[in-house]
Scaffold this motif. Sequence first.
Motif, mmCIF file in Angstrom:
data_model
loop_
_atom_site.group_PDB
_atom_site.id
_atom_site.type_symbol
_atom_site.label_atom_id
_atom_site.label_comp_id
_atom_site.label_asym_id
_atom_site.label_seq_id
_atom_site.Cartn_x
_atom_site.Cartn_y
_atom_site.Cartn_z
ATOM 1 N N VAL A 398 4.049 -3.335 12.215
ATOM 2 C CA VAL A 398 2.758 -2.667 12.080
ATOM 3 C C VAL A 398 2.881 -1.292 11.443
ATOM 4 O O VAL A 398 1.891 -0.749 10.946
ATOM 5 C CB VAL A 398 2.044 -2.543 13.439
ATOM 6 C CG1 VAL A 398 1.654 -3.892 13.964
ATOM 7 C CG2 VAL A 398 2.902 -1.798 14.440
ATOM 8 N N LEU A 399 4.080 -0.700 11.458
ATOM 9 C CA LEU A 399 4.275 0.599 10.807
ATOM 10 C C LEU A 399 4.598 0.440 9.323
ATOM 11 O O LEU A 399 4.627 1.427 8.590
ATOM 12 C CB LEU A 399 5.380 1.396 11.505
ATOM 13 C CG LEU A 399 5.094 1.758 12.967
ATOM 14 C CD1 LEU A 399 6.213 2.634 13.531
ATOM 15 C CD2 LEU A 399 3.748 2.448 13.113
ATOM 16 N N ASN A 400 4.833 -0.795 8.885
ATOM 17 C CA ASN A 400 5.015 -1.071 7.460
ATOM 18 C C ASN A 400 3.636 -1.353 6.853
ATOM 19 O O ASN A 400 3.323 -2.476 6.440
ATOM 20 C CB ASN A 400 5.954 -2.264 7.254
ATOM 21 C CG ASN A 400 7.370 -1.946 7.700
ATOM 22 O OD1 ASN A 400 7.859 -0.842 7.497
ATOM 23 N ND2 ASN A 400 8.030 -2.906 8.316
ATOM 24 N N THR A 401 2.819 -0.320 6.815
ATOM 25 C CA THR A 401 1.402 -0.428 6.493
ATOM 26 C C THR A 401 1.161 -1.119 5.155
ATOM 27 O O THR A 401 1.793 -0.790 4.150
ATOM 28 C CB THR A 401 0.763 0.971 6.465
ATOM 29 O OG1 THR A 401 1.105 1.652 7.688
ATOM 30 C CG2 THR A 401 -0.752 0.888 6.335
ATOM 31 N N LYS A 402 0.211 -2.048 5.149
ATOM 32 C CA LYS A 402 -0.181 -2.733 3.914
ATOM 33 C C LYS A 402 -1.460 -2.110 3.348
ATOM 34 O O LYS A 402 -2.172 -1.385 4.037
ATOM 35 C CB LYS A 402 -0.405 -4.221 4.188
ATOM 36 C CG LYS A 402 0.851 -4.953 4.649
ATOM 37 C CD LYS A 402 0.711 -6.461 4.585
ATOM 38 C CE LYS A 402 -0.170 -7.028 5.652
ATOM 39 N NZ LYS A 402 -0.132 -8.508 5.680
ATOM 40 N N TRP A 403 -1.715 -2.374 2.072
ATOM 41 C CA TRP A 403 -2.913 -1.904 1.379
ATOM 42 C C TRP A 403 -3.084 -0.381 1.534
ATOM 43 O O TRP A 403 -4.146 0.123 1.898
ATOM 44 C CB TRP A 403 -4.160 -2.627 1.906
ATOM 45 C CG TRP A 403 -3.968 -4.116 1.986
ATOM 46 C CD1 TRP A 403 -3.817 -4.984 0.948
ATOM 47 C CD2 TRP A 403 -3.879 -4.909 3.180
ATOM 48 N NE1 TRP A 403 -3.651 -6.265 1.403
ATOM 49 C CE2 TRP A 403 -3.688 -6.259 2.776
ATOM 50 C CE3 TRP A 403 -3.960 -4.616 4.546
ATOM 51 C CZ2 TRP A 403 -3.563 -7.294 3.682
ATOM 52 C CZ3 TRP A 403 -3.829 -5.654 5.443
ATOM 53 C CH2 TRP A 403 -3.638 -6.974 5.020
ATOM 54 N N VAL A 404 -1.998 0.344 1.229
ATOM 55 C CA VAL A 404 -1.982 1.791 1.465
ATOM 56 C C VAL A 404 -3.012 2.488 0.575
ATOM 57 O O VAL A 404 -3.099 2.225 -0.630
ATOM 58 C CB VAL A 404 -0.586 2.365 1.199
ATOM 59 C CG1 VAL A 404 -0.583 3.878 1.342
ATOM 60 C CG2 VAL A 404 0.424 1.744 2.180
#
Length: 412
Positions: A398-404
Motif C-alpha cells: 500500500v506504500l507503493n502508491t499507484k497513479w501518483v
Amino acid sequence: MRVPASRLPSAPGFWRSPLRGPRFTSLLGLVLLVGLTVLFATGLLSYAAYNPGLDPVNDKTPDRGILGFYLFAWPTDPHWLYRLTQGVHVTLGLTLVPVLLAKLWSVVPRLFTLPPARSLAHALERVSLLLLVGGALFTFGTGVLNIQLDYVFPGSFYPLHFYGAWVFFAAFVAHAVLKVPVALRNLRALREERDDDLISPRPDPPTVSRRGALWVVGGGSLLMFATNAGRSFDGPLRETAVLSPHGGPEPGHGPGGFQINKTARYAGIDPAETSEDAWRLVLTGRTGTVRLGRARLLGMEQHSAALPIACVEGWSTSDQWWRGVRLRDLAALVGFEDDPPDVFVESLQRRGAFRSGALRANQVADPRSLLALSVNGEALSADHGHPARIIVPAAPGVLNTKWVARMTFGDR
C-alpha cells in the motif's frame, strides 16, 4: 420448566467426549505457545513496516501510547523483508486455525465450571481464559476476513486488529505462565489422572482415538498451509493457493501479467486524468513547486530495480523489473540534493483506503526506490499504476502508491 442440574453445561457429566483430557489439551497448547509467539512478533513487524511514525498519514491506530514502544524506521534491506515477514504472519495464522479451534474445543468444559473461582490463582486463570478465548476469536476472525478482502469491520482494520492482538497476547502470556508447567507435567505423566475436570466421568464410546484426533488437527493445518502458502511463492506453487483471493494462476500474460490488488476501475481512476496530455506530477519542496509531464520524466536519467510487491493480506509477487526515476533525484529537483527527507505521496485514487502515503527519508534515499514508469520492459498498464507509481524495497504494497499525482518532500 426447570432444567435438571445434571443437564446443565456446568454438570460434570454434561460433556461426554472421550477425547478430552489434559495431555491432549497440553500438546495443543504447547504448539500454540510457539506458533502464537511467532505470529504476534511478525504482526508487530507488519505494523512497524507501515511507518506509523509518519502520522497522521500512515498511522491508522491513533493514541497507541506505550504499545508503540518498539517501533523503528523500517529498513530497505533485504528487499524481500516484508514479503517474508508478512508471508509468515498470514500463512502461519491460517495454519494455526485448526489447532486453535481444537484447543478451544478441548477446554470448553472449564468455561462452565462452578464455582467461578476457587482461589485467587483459579480466578486469574478463569479471567485469562475468557480474555484468551474472546481475543483469539476476534483477532483471528478479523485477520481471516482481511485476508479474504471482506472489509466488514465496524471501523478501520488496523486499530481493531492491533488492539485486539495486544489484548489477546496479554491474556495468552498470563495463561501460559499459569499453565505451561502443568502442561509439561501432563506430557511427562505416564497416564492421565482420572479426576481431571477435562475427563468426562461418563464418556461416550470413542469413535476415534486421541492420536487419530491429533492427526485430524494436523491434517487440517497442513491443508490450510497447502491451499494458502503458494501465494507467497513464485511459479507453479502459486496455483496451489486455491483458498486465497490472490492465489491461483497469474492474472494475465506478458510484462504486466502479475498480481494486482485494486484495478484502476475499482479505484475510480478517470482515464482522461492519466492521458499523456493531461497528467502532471506535482513536486513540492524546499525551493518551491515543479510540474513534470510523463515525457519530461522519461527524459530524465532512468534507473532499474528488481523488486517484489508484498501486501498486508499475505500475497506477494516475484521480483519484477521496474524502471523509472529515482525518488532521491526527484527530491533534488525541489531543493534536497544531498539530504532527501520524508515524502508525502498523493494518488489520483478516489475509492478505498491509502489514497495517500508517506515514506521515510531512508526509503527515499535508497537508490532502488523509484517513481516507476515501466515494468518488465513495457509502460505501466492502468491497473499497475499508469502513468507513474512508487516502488520501494521492502515496503508494504500500500506504500507503493499507484497513479501518483503529487509528492511533497519534507512536509508531512
